[in-house]
Enzyme design. Structure first.
Site, mmCIF file in Angstrom:
data_model
loop_
_atom_site.group_PDB
_atom_site.id
_atom_site.type_symbol
_atom_site.label_atom_id
_atom_site.label_comp_id
_atom_site.label_asym_id
_atom_site.label_seq_id
_atom_site.Cartn_x
_atom_site.Cartn_y
_atom_site.Cartn_z
ATOM 1 N N LYS A 84 20.050 -37.926 5.656
ATOM 2 C CA LYS A 84 21.036 -37.925 4.572
ATOM 3 C C LYS A 84 20.598 -36.882 3.559
ATOM 4 O O LYS A 84 19.451 -36.908 3.095
ATOM 5 C CB LYS A 84 21.084 -39.317 3.925
ATOM 6 C CG LYS A 84 21.864 -39.394 2.620
ATOM 7 C CD LYS A 84 21.958 -40.829 2.131
ATOM 8 C CE LYS A 84 22.558 -40.909 0.745
ATOM 9 N NZ LYS A 84 22.851 -42.286 0.318
HETATM 10 C C1 5RP Z 1 19.825 -41.704 -3.161
HETATM 11 C C2 5RP Z 1 20.233 -42.893 -2.393
HETATM 12 C C3 5RP Z 1 20.899 -43.933 -3.220
HETATM 13 O O1 5RP Z 1 20.226 -45.095 -3.264
HETATM 14 C C4 5RP Z 1 22.360 -44.094 -2.944
HETATM 15 O O2 5RP Z 1 22.605 -44.338 -1.579
HETATM 16 C C5 5RP Z 1 23.081 -42.918 -3.474
HETATM 17 O O3 5RP Z 1 24.463 -42.957 -3.339
HETATM 18 P P1 5RP Z 1 25.398 -42.054 -4.259
HETATM 19 O O4 5RP Z 1 24.552 -40.947 -4.813
HETATM 20 O O5 5RP Z 1 26.471 -41.541 -3.352
HETATM 21 O O6 5RP Z 1 25.948 -42.945 -5.347
HETATM 22 O O7 5RP Z 1 20.045 -43.007 -1.203
HETATM 23 O O8 5RP Z 1 19.205 -40.783 -2.397
#
Ligand code: 5RP
Length: 291
Positions: A201
């Site tokens: 991710k």
């Molecule tokens: C950051 C993460 C977070 O915990 C979360 O998943 C982030 O989601 P978003 O930025 O789309 O609100 O993994 O690295």
């Protein structure tokens, strides 16, 4: 920084990596259980996913939009391909009747009040199996204060995941003072993939994102980041998938939208149907006006 890489034709971003026998990049030699979990997460029809990220509470507490997951998120479940959440929220709030694949946050430790890279593995792989998870996710802080520890956390999790057939999503966690550019994300994503994560991710960057996806041998899902105007978020998702991302793992840009259900439907159309951002915004506005 390591040896400086250079932009150029060597990335051959226009030539997809061969993926014989399985539709997800770099995953064709994995075992059946691992592939099956990936196939629950990434649509076999499009090779992409709309994962809804709601794991924020693991270091931020009740983030805006996640004060009542039962009220704000459970109604969105039918519209996502997978949910990224903590085991605490899963057990306490997410209905066990749900057939949606659950990807579980497996790292933690520091709160927003402390040094965030000081994380450890925060879940046993056996518990992920017990919860019928489709995968686990962990932060990797390349360039961060506890870089080596966070990498070792991930490699330990990958070893456990390989024992049980559980895919690991490595998350490129960017410190406040770090430059967010393609060169940094190429480094971080490639390290995460080389060290064994089944998918990564990472954040979208305007310049050179296709080199980030091209040089990462496993699927990349785009992270959402802070709340943007809806058109900007839809454009970012569109550009990411057009430049090689296998979908998104977005949180605030969905659950903090004025109409979260309309937003996740619009994001899904962008990801799975290649809907253009302006049309996706029309879709969002029309669904929003229908309540
Ligand atoms: C950051 C993460 C977070 O915990 C979360 O998943 C982030 O989601 P978003 O930025 O789309 O609100 O993994 O690295």
């Amino acid at each position: 920084m390591p040896e400086i890489d250079t932009e150029g034709e060597r990335y051959q971003a226009d030539k997809p990596q061969a993926r014989p026998g399985f539709y997800l990049k770099g995953c064709h030699q994995l075992d059946w259980g691992m592939k099956n979990r990936l196939a629950r997460t990434f649509s076999p029809a499009t090779g992409r996913t709309v994962m809804l990220a709601i794991d924020h509470g693991y270091f931020q507490g009740p983030t805006t939009g996640l004060e009542r997951v039962d009220l704000s998120i459970v109604p969105l479940l039918p519209y996502c391909d997978a949910l990224f959440c903590t085991r605490g929220i899963l057990r306490s709030v997410i209905p066990a009747e749900s057939t949606k694949p659950m990807v579980l946050r497996a790292s933690g430790g520091p709160s927003i009040l402390k040094e965030l890279s000081d994380e450890q593995i925060a879940m046993d792989m056996e518990d992920a199996v017990r919860l019928n998870a489709a995968g686990v996710g962990i932060q990797v802080f390349i360039g961060g204060e506890f870089e080596t520890r966070s990498i070792h956390n991930m490699t330990k999790l990958v070893d456990a995941g390989l024992r049980y057939g559980m895919p690991v999503m490595g998350v490129t966690a960017v410190g406040k003072d770090m430059v967010r550019n393609a060169q940094y994300f190429r480094l971080a994503c490639r390290m995460i993939a080389e060290l064994g994560a089944q998918y990564v991710k990472t954040y979208f960057v305007e310049d050179g994102f296709e080199t980030v996806t091209a040089s990462c041998p496993v699927p990349i899902v785009m992270a959402g980041g802070k709340k943007l105007p809806e058109l900007d978020a839809l454009t970012m998702a569109y550009n990411a998938v057009q430049q090689g991302a296998a979908g998104v793992d977005m949180g605030r840009n969905i659950f903090q939208a004025d109409a979260p259900k309309a937003m996740i439907a619009a994001v899904s159309a962008v990801v799975h149907q290649d809907l253009k951002p302006a049309e996706a915004l029309d879709m969002y506005n029309s669904l929003k006006s229908q309540g």
